[in-house]
Write an enzyme that holds these catalytic residues in place. Sequence first.
Site, short mmCIF file in Angstrom:
data_model
loop_
_atom_site.label_atom_id
_atom_site.label_comp_id
_atom_site.label_asym_id
_atom_site.label_seq_id
_atom_site.Cartn_x
_atom_site.Cartn_y
_atom_site.Cartn_z
CB ALA A 89 -1.03 -0.20 1.61
N GLY A 122 0.49 -4.81 1.13
CA GLY A 122 -0.10 -5.03 0.07
C GLY A 122 0.19 -5.50 -1.12
CD GLU A 148 -2.15 -7.79 3.17
OE1 GLU A 148 -1.77 -6.74 2.23
OE2 GLU A 148 -2.56 -8.05 3.89
CD GLU A 163 2.04 -5.42 5.58
OE1 GLU A 163 3.00 -6.58 5.57
OE2 GLU A 163 1.34 -5.63 4.56
N1 CO8 Z 1 4.69 3.48 -0.30
C1 CO8 Z 1 4.74 4.10 -1.23
N2 CO8 Z 1 5.69 5.01 -2.30
C2 CO8 Z 1 7.19 3.45 -2.14
C3 CO8 Z 1 6.21 2.29 -1.56
C4 CO8 Z 1 5.48 1.72 -0.47
N3 CO8 Z 1 4.72 1.12 -0.42
N4 CO8 Z 1 7.78 1.28 -1.89
C5 CO8 Z 1 8.46 1.77 -2.84
N5 CO8 Z 1 8.24 3.62 -2.82
C6 CO8 Z 1 9.06 4.19 -3.46
C7 CO8 Z 1 9.83 4.67 -2.88
O1 CO8 Z 1 9.42 5.41 -0.98
C8 CO8 Z 1 10.78 5.68 -3.46
O2 CO8 Z 1 9.84 7.26 -3.50
P1 CO8 Z 1 11.10 7.83 -4.12
O3 CO8 Z 1 12.31 7.73 -5.20
O4 CO8 Z 1 9.99 9.08 -3.93
O5 CO8 Z 1 12.15 7.89 -2.44
C9 CO8 Z 1 10.60 4.56 -4.62
O6 CO8 Z 1 9.42 4.00 -4.01
C10 CO8 Z 1 11.46 3.86 -4.98
O7 CO8 Z 1 11.82 3.09 -3.53
P2 CO8 Z 1 12.87 2.59 -2.84
O8 CO8 Z 1 14.70 3.63 -3.58
O9 CO8 Z 1 13.71 3.14 -1.31
O10 CO8 Z 1 13.59 1.43 -3.80
P3 CO8 Z 1 14.88 0.18 -3.43
O11 CO8 Z 1 15.26 -0.52 -4.70
O12 CO8 Z 1 15.71 1.34 -2.96
O13 CO8 Z 1 14.10 0.22 -2.14
C11 CO8 Z 1 11.91 -1.84 -1.56
C12 CO8 Z 1 12.86 -1.63 -3.01
C13 CO8 Z 1 13.02 -2.50 -0.35
C14 CO8 Z 1 11.34 -2.60 -2.23
C15 CO8 Z 1 11.62 -0.61 -0.76
O14 CO8 Z 1 11.24 1.20 -1.48
C16 CO8 Z 1 10.83 -0.91 0.27
O15 CO8 Z 1 11.09 -1.05 1.20
N6 CO8 Z 1 9.31 -0.35 0.46
C17 CO8 Z 1 8.15 -0.32 1.31
C18 CO8 Z 1 8.00 -1.97 1.24
C19 CO8 Z 1 6.65 -1.74 2.05
O16 CO8 Z 1 6.64 -1.39 3.92
N7 CO8 Z 1 5.63 -2.02 1.61
C20 CO8 Z 1 3.97 -2.40 2.44
C21 CO8 Z 1 3.82 -1.16 3.30
S1 CO8 Z 1 2.68 -0.85 4.31
C22 CO8 Z 1 1.20 -1.94 3.57
O17 CO8 Z 1 1.70 -3.12 2.26
C23 CO8 Z 1 -0.15 -2.82 4.09
C24 CO8 Z 1 -1.36 -3.14 3.23
C25 CO8 Z 1 -2.95 -2.80 3.24
C26 CO8 Z 1 -3.68 -3.17 3.04
C27 CO8 Z 1 -2.77 -3.11 1.32
C28 CO8 Z 1 -4.62 -3.87 0.57
C29 CO8 Z 1 -3.99 -4.01 -1.07
#
Ligand code: CO8
Length: 258
Positions: A65, A109, A112, A132
């Site tokens: 998400a 998500g 999921e 999460e």
């Molecule tokens: N939300 C918003 N932006 C994101 C997300 C996200 N989940 N993941 C990545 N991005 C963005 C980053 O902020 C970044 O943006 P910017 O360039 O503007 O800073 C861009 O995408 C590229 O990301 P990274 O620079 O971090 O890329 P890396 O290759 O270094 O890392 C990762 C990749 C490991 C995937 C890292 O981006 C990461 O850890 N992302 C978050 C993963 C996460 O925690 N996901 C869980 C989110 S909570 C959730 O999903 C709750 C579910 C609720 C229900 C959903 C229903 C479907």
Amino acid sequence: MAYNNIIVETQGAVGLIRLNRPKALNALCQELTEEMTVALDAFEANDDIGAIVITGSDKAFAAGADIKEMQSKTYMDVYKNDFITATWERVARCRKPVIAAVAGYALGGGCELAMMCDFILAADNAQFGQPEIKLGTIPGAGGTQRLTRFVGKSKAMEMCLTGRMMDAEEAERSGLVSRIVPLDDLEDEALKVAAKIADLSRPVVMMCKESVNKAYETTLKEGIMFERRVFHSTFATEDQKEGMAAFAEKRSAAFKHQ
Ligand code: CO8
């Protein structure tokens, strides 16, 4: 409808939905969520479509998400709107078969969403996880429930409590994905499998899907009875007559989807 966060195509009898927010690794923002619902409704209503494929990019199926969109929401915001997961359940409610073709990250998500599909084909670079907990929250669209059913309590618990990722090999070994495909072949393979399914009797495919899903929702005794009744009801279709006649006559079946 013009979509901003997904690309929607049809290839023969297959509907393809590609998540398309490359700068955010396909994070599932509210607008994307709404677009996905519209696209699925359209494919479900379209008699020419027999199966659906959901995919992302080579780097990310979806990284979860949208954290930036979520971070300032209050309890009342999320509670009153039944935030996001109620809408995403649309994927699980699809009557037509839905295949997730997952390359790269399928996190939170994203994992999921993949698990809401009927089965997951994984590219060899796929990574699955429920991170999460590291954000101070828990999976909210079935992660604690579906992952546990797929891989068992011990692995699901470890993944949800630590937020660690599982690679494609581990995901296949533990039953999360049906099989692994080389990254370059993933989309073609998913479309090929979907086309094969779409070629079969569509009502019988839906009945089969309902019956497999029943296994997750009921006792074995009731599930067996449900299956038997559905099996019986396939005999009321023209396609069952055609399928069995074609076998006996050593020819390919030409299903009319009725
Ligand atoms: N939300 C918003 N932006 C994101 C997300 C996200 N989940 N993941 C990545 N991005 C963005 C980053 O902020 C970044 O943006 P910017 O360039 O503007 O800073 C861009 O995408 C590229 O990301 P990274 O620079 O971090 O890329 P890396 O290759 O270094 O890392 C990762 C990749 C490991 C995937 C890292 O981006 C990461 O850890 N992302 C978050 C993963 C996460 O925690 N996901 C869980 C989110 S909570 C959730 O999903 C709750 C579910 C609720 C229900 C959903 C229903 C479907």
